[in-house]
Design a protein around this motif. Structure first.
Motif, PDB file in Angstrom:
ATOM      1  N   ALA A 167       7.202   4.914  -2.653  1.00  0.00           N
ATOM      2  CA  ALA A 167       7.962   4.248  -1.591  1.00  0.00           C
ATOM      3  C   ALA A 167       7.493   4.669  -0.204  1.00  0.00           C
ATOM      4  CB  ALA A 167       9.451   4.539  -1.758  1.00  0.00           C
ATOM      5  N   SER A 168       6.841   5.828  -0.097  1.00  0.00           N
ATOM      6  CA  SER A 168       6.387   6.307   1.207  1.00  0.00           C
ATOM      7  C   SER A 168       4.986   5.840   1.572  1.00  0.00           C
ATOM      8  CB  SER A 168       6.430   7.842   1.227  1.00  0.00           C
ATOM      9  OG  SER A 168       5.504   8.384   0.289  1.00  0.00           O
ATOM     10  N   LEU A 169       4.297   5.155   0.674  1.00  0.00           N
ATOM     11  CA  LEU A 169       2.948   4.654   0.965  1.00  0.00           C
ATOM     12  C   LEU A 169       3.058   3.329   1.724  1.00  0.00           C
ATOM     13  CD1 LEU A 169       1.119   5.444  -2.412  1.00  0.00           C
ATOM     14  CD2 LEU A 169       1.341   6.864  -0.365  1.00  0.00           C
ATOM     15  N   ASN A 170       3.109   3.415   3.046  1.00  0.00           N
ATOM     16  CA  ASN A 170       3.382   2.238   3.874  1.00  0.00           C
ATOM     17  C   ASN A 170       2.130   1.443   4.227  1.00  0.00           C
ATOM     18  OD1 ASN A 170       6.146   2.936   4.004  1.00  0.00           O
ATOM     19  ND2 ASN A 170       5.731   4.379   5.674  1.00  0.00           N
ATOM     20  N   HIS A 171       0.944   1.950   3.883  1.00  0.00           N
ATOM     21  CA  HIS A 171      -0.278   1.262   4.280  1.00  0.00           C
ATOM     22  C   HIS A 171      -0.732   0.228   3.250  1.00  0.00           C
ATOM     23  CE1 HIS A 171      -1.516   4.563   1.656  1.00  0.00           C
ATOM     24  NE2 HIS A 171      -2.601   3.859   1.376  1.00  0.00           N
ATOM     25  N   LEU A 172       0.028   0.044   2.177  1.00  0.00           N
ATOM     26  CA  LEU A 172      -0.351  -0.888   1.122  1.00  0.00           C
ATOM     27  C   LEU A 172       0.300  -2.255   1.333  1.00  0.00           C
ATOM     28  CD1 LEU A 172       0.047   1.517  -1.928  1.00  0.00           C
ATOM     29  CD2 LEU A 172      -2.059   0.937  -0.718  1.00  0.00           C
ATOM     30  N   THR A 173      -0.343  -3.289   0.814  1.00  0.00           N
ATOM     31  CA  THR A 173       0.220  -4.635   0.882  1.00  0.00           C
ATOM     32  C   THR A 173       1.330  -4.790  -0.159  1.00  0.00           C
ATOM     33  OG1 THR A 173      -1.313  -5.554  -0.741  1.00  0.00           O
ATOM     34  CG2 THR A 173      -2.045  -5.496   1.556  1.00  0.00           C
ATOM     35  N   PRO A 174       2.150  -5.818  -0.048  1.00  0.00           N
ATOM     36  CA  PRO A 174       3.211  -6.021  -1.047  1.00  0.00           C
ATOM     37  C   PRO A 174       2.691  -6.134  -2.474  1.00  0.00           C
ATOM     38  CG  PRO A 174       3.655  -7.347   0.889  1.00  0.00           C
ATOM     39  CD  PRO A 174       2.299  -6.736   1.093  1.00  0.00           C
ATOM     40  N   SER A 175       1.595  -6.857  -2.687  1.00  0.00           N
ATOM     41  CA  SER A 175       1.088  -7.008  -4.049  1.00  0.00           C
ATOM     42  C   SER A 175       0.499  -5.698  -4.571  1.00  0.00           C
ATOM     43  CB  SER A 175       0.034  -8.119  -4.105  1.00  0.00           C
ATOM     44  OG  SER A 175      -1.085  -7.798  -3.303  1.00  0.00           O
ATOM     45  N   GLN A 176      -0.061  -4.865  -3.703  1.00  0.00           N
ATOM     46  CA  GLN A 176      -0.563  -3.556  -4.130  1.00  0.00           C
ATOM     47  C   GLN A 176       0.590  -2.641  -4.521  1.00  0.00           C
ATOM     48  OE1 GLN A 176      -2.904  -2.556  -0.680  1.00  0.00           O
ATOM     49  NE2 GLN A 176      -4.764  -3.479  -1.499  1.00  0.00           N
ATOM     50  N   HIS A 177       1.683  -2.685  -3.786  1.00  0.00           N
ATOM     51  CA  HIS A 177       2.884  -1.948  -4.181  1.00  0.00           C
ATOM     52  C   HIS A 177       3.372  -2.405  -5.552  1.00  0.00           C
ATOM     53  CE1 HIS A 177       4.577   0.963  -1.368  1.00  0.00           C
ATOM     54  NE2 HIS A 177       3.995   0.287  -0.395  1.00  0.00           N
ATOM     55  N   ALA A 180       2.356 -13.133   1.611  1.00  0.00           N
ATOM     56  CA  ALA A 180       2.966 -11.916   2.161  1.00  0.00           C
ATOM     57  C   ALA A 180       1.911 -10.865   2.484  1.00  0.00           C
ATOM     58  CB  ALA A 180       3.988 -11.363   1.161  1.00  0.00           C
ATOM     59  N   ASP A 181       0.873 -10.758   1.641  1.00  0.00           N
ATOM     60  CA  ASP A 181      -0.221  -9.833   1.936  1.00  0.00           C
ATOM     61  C   ASP A 181      -0.932 -10.227   3.225  1.00  0.00           C
ATOM     62  OD1 ASP A 181       0.348  -8.524  -0.431  1.00  0.00           O
ATOM     63  OD2 ASP A 181      -1.138  -9.641  -1.576  1.00  0.00           O
ATOM     64  N   ALA A 182      -1.232 -11.526   3.349  1.00  0.00           N
ATOM     65  CA  ALA A 182      -1.934 -11.998   4.543  1.00  0.00           C
ATOM     66  C   ALA A 182      -1.111 -11.755   5.809  1.00  0.00           C
ATOM     67  CB  ALA A 182      -2.261 -13.481   4.391  1.00  0.00           C
ATOM     68  N   GLU A 183       0.184 -12.012   5.739  1.00  0.00           N
ATOM     69  CA  GLU A 183       1.042 -11.772   6.910  1.00  0.00           C
ATOM     70  C   GLU A 183       1.070 -10.296   7.280  1.00  0.00           C
ATOM     71  OE1 GLU A 183       4.747 -13.371   5.705  1.00  0.00           O
ATOM     72  OE2 GLU A 183       4.209 -15.463   6.121  1.00  0.00           O
ATOM     73  N   TYR A 184       1.069  -9.416   6.283  1.00  0.00           N
ATOM     74  CA  TYR A 184       1.083  -7.974   6.556  1.00  0.00           C
ATOM     75  C   TYR A 184      -0.230  -7.522   7.179  1.00  0.00           C
ATOM     76  CZ  TYR A 184       1.046  -2.950   5.638  1.00  0.00           C
ATOM     77  OH  TYR A 184       0.947  -1.590   5.764  1.00  0.00           O
ATOM     78  N   LEU A 185      -1.353  -7.994   6.647  1.00  0.00           N
ATOM     79  CA  LEU A 185      -2.651  -7.540   7.124  1.00  0.00           C
ATOM     80  C   LEU A 185      -3.033  -8.134   8.476  1.00  0.00           C
ATOM     81  CD1 LEU A 185      -4.606  -7.754   3.739  1.00  0.00           C
ATOM     82  CD2 LEU A 185      -3.860  -5.673   4.912  1.00  0.00           C
TER      83      LEU A 185
END
Length: 440
Positions: A11-21, A158-163
């Motif tokens: 939960a603390s790994l904030n640098h990952l995309t939603p699909s990677q989580h 969601a990944d694209a929006e995050y990146l």
């Protein structure tokens, strides 16, 4: 494996995309209930394998002695890196790697991560697979026959929006970037056109106008030539054609019957096509693809063909008494297969997990005692699997509503809706396989 601490750290790994989580959630779920020491993460180029390899190293660093191999590295350099990263010692060329590791001591269990595993030699991969460690192989394709396989999914919106959140793009621009990337994270992070390509388009309209004028002139010339050829071309003389007064009665009857036969055949083909097409309810119920466990042997067409064959087999004895056969013996099922076969095939189920052993099944039931699950056995790539379900539900909406009530850890693994019809097909296929094995 106890994954409670790992879930908290994830939960603390904030640098990952939603699909990677989500992928890491699936990984922890599998490790919690399956005794797997070899995990294969497969994905296309640019799907984020290296990022996930680093995330796995960070996630497990507190509980394991972690080593990581990256290409390019030949067999000698790879073994040197392992001894250095795990124990801080020098590799000895005159001693097998397994023997050297066997005499070392480590306060934590060993874990090895290999990125781009397909770029290492088969000899090295066989050596490390035999080591007393948990092995993660990230590659474009599975590089060994043993172990758990988890496929990396496609990049999502969601990944694209995050990146791309720092570029202040609107939703249309993000969708265009996502489409042009075609599943590649590296392409997604860069603009689809550079300045040189943009400047080169300025001279195109003038060239287009010139070529258009030339094309119009050429077409006009061809039209004029064609008109002159038509007017000057000699007309052929008409010949007398004999038209019969009447035809034999038998010929007329045959010609009258042909459309009827054709219509009947067309109607039969249309009815068969309608039977072979999946219903809208089935399409709705299977809108989520099982990433790791769906067998390609039981798609919608195969299931429809199975049902048609069963219907024909049932109706044949009534029409042709001489074809009556003895009833099949009652199957000796090991789990809840008999109960699943009694459910209406038009209903649906919610698939929760795919496990590899009875011990994993018992651990799942201890972890979620409140769930009244049904279990059936199937074969996948030559290995036995236990599939856990919640069933039955009247439709996909009811199953999805129940999915929203599941515990968060279980919901994060991606339970999905599955038709009872496809489940029954898998159960029957497994029973036929067991019967064939018994007769041989």
């Amino acid at each position: 494996m106890d994954t409670t601490e790992l879930q908290t750290k994830l939960a603390s790994l904030n640098h990952l995309t939603p699909s990677q989580h989500e992928w890491l959630q699936r990984l922890l779920f599998q490790l919690a209930f399956n005794d797997s020491t070899q995990i294969h993460a497969t994905g296309a180029e640019g799907s984020g394998k290296s990022t996930l390899a680093m995330a796995v190293a960070e996630l497990f660093s507190g509980q394991y002695n972690v080593a990581m191999l990256n290409p390019p590295a030949d067999d000698v350099k790879a073994q040197q890196q392992l001894m250095q990263q795990w124990f801080g010692n020098v590799w000895q060329a005159d001693m097998p790697l397994a023997a050297q590791i066997g005499v070392q001591s480590s306060s934590l269990p060993l874990l090895l991560i290999i990125d781009d595993a397909e770029r290492f030699s088969a000899t090295l991969l066989q050596q490390v697979a035999a080591l007393p460690c948990v092995l993660f192989c990230f590659s474009a394709n599975k590089v060994a026959d043993e172990g758990l396989v988890l496929t990396l999914g496609q990049i999502t919106t969601a990944d694209a929006e995050y990146l791309l959140q720092q570029e202040n793009l609107n939703s249309i621009e993000i969708a265009q970037r996502l489409a042009s990337a075609d599943g590649n994270l590296h392409k997604l992070m860069h603009a689809p056109l550079d300045m040189e390509a943009a400047d080169s388009t300025d001279s195109k309209p003038q060239r287009f106008r010139v070529s258009a004028k030339q094309s119009v002139a050429a077409v006009a010339g061809l039209l004029i030539i064609a008109m002159l050829a038509f007017m000057l071309w000699p007309q052929p003389q008409k010949k007398a054609v004999r038209i019969p007064v009447s035809k034999p009665v038998e010929t007329l009857v045959q010609q009258a019957e042909l459309p009827v036969v054709a219509d009947i055949k067309a109607a039969e083909a249309e009815s068969v096509a309608q039977i072979m097409q999946p219903t809208s309810e089935e399409l709705m119920a299977t809108d989520t693809v099982e990433p790791d466990s769906v067998s390609p042997d039981h798609n919608a067409t195969d299931i429809a063909e199975t049902e048609i064959a069963e219907d024909i087999q049932i109706s044949t004895p009534a029409a042709y008494p001489e074809l009556v056969t003895e009833p099949e013996p009652v199957a000796d099922y090991l789990f809840d297969e008999q109960q699943l076969l009694l459910i209406d095939k038009q209903q649906v189920a919610l698939q929760l997990a795919v496990l590899s052993s009875d011990a994993a099944l018992q651990r799942f039931k201890l972890a979620y005692p409140q769930l009244q699950t049904l279990t059936y056995q199937r074969s996948w790539q030559g290995k036995m699997q236990l599939v856990l379900l919640l069933a039955p539900f009247s439709d996909a909406a009811a199953a999805k509503a129940e999915r929203d009530k599941l515990p968060e850890a279980l919901r994060a693994t991606g339970p999905f809706v599955k038709t009872i019809q496809s489940i029954q097909a898998e159960v029957k296929a497994q029973q036929r396989s067991r019967q064939n094995a018994g007769t041989e």
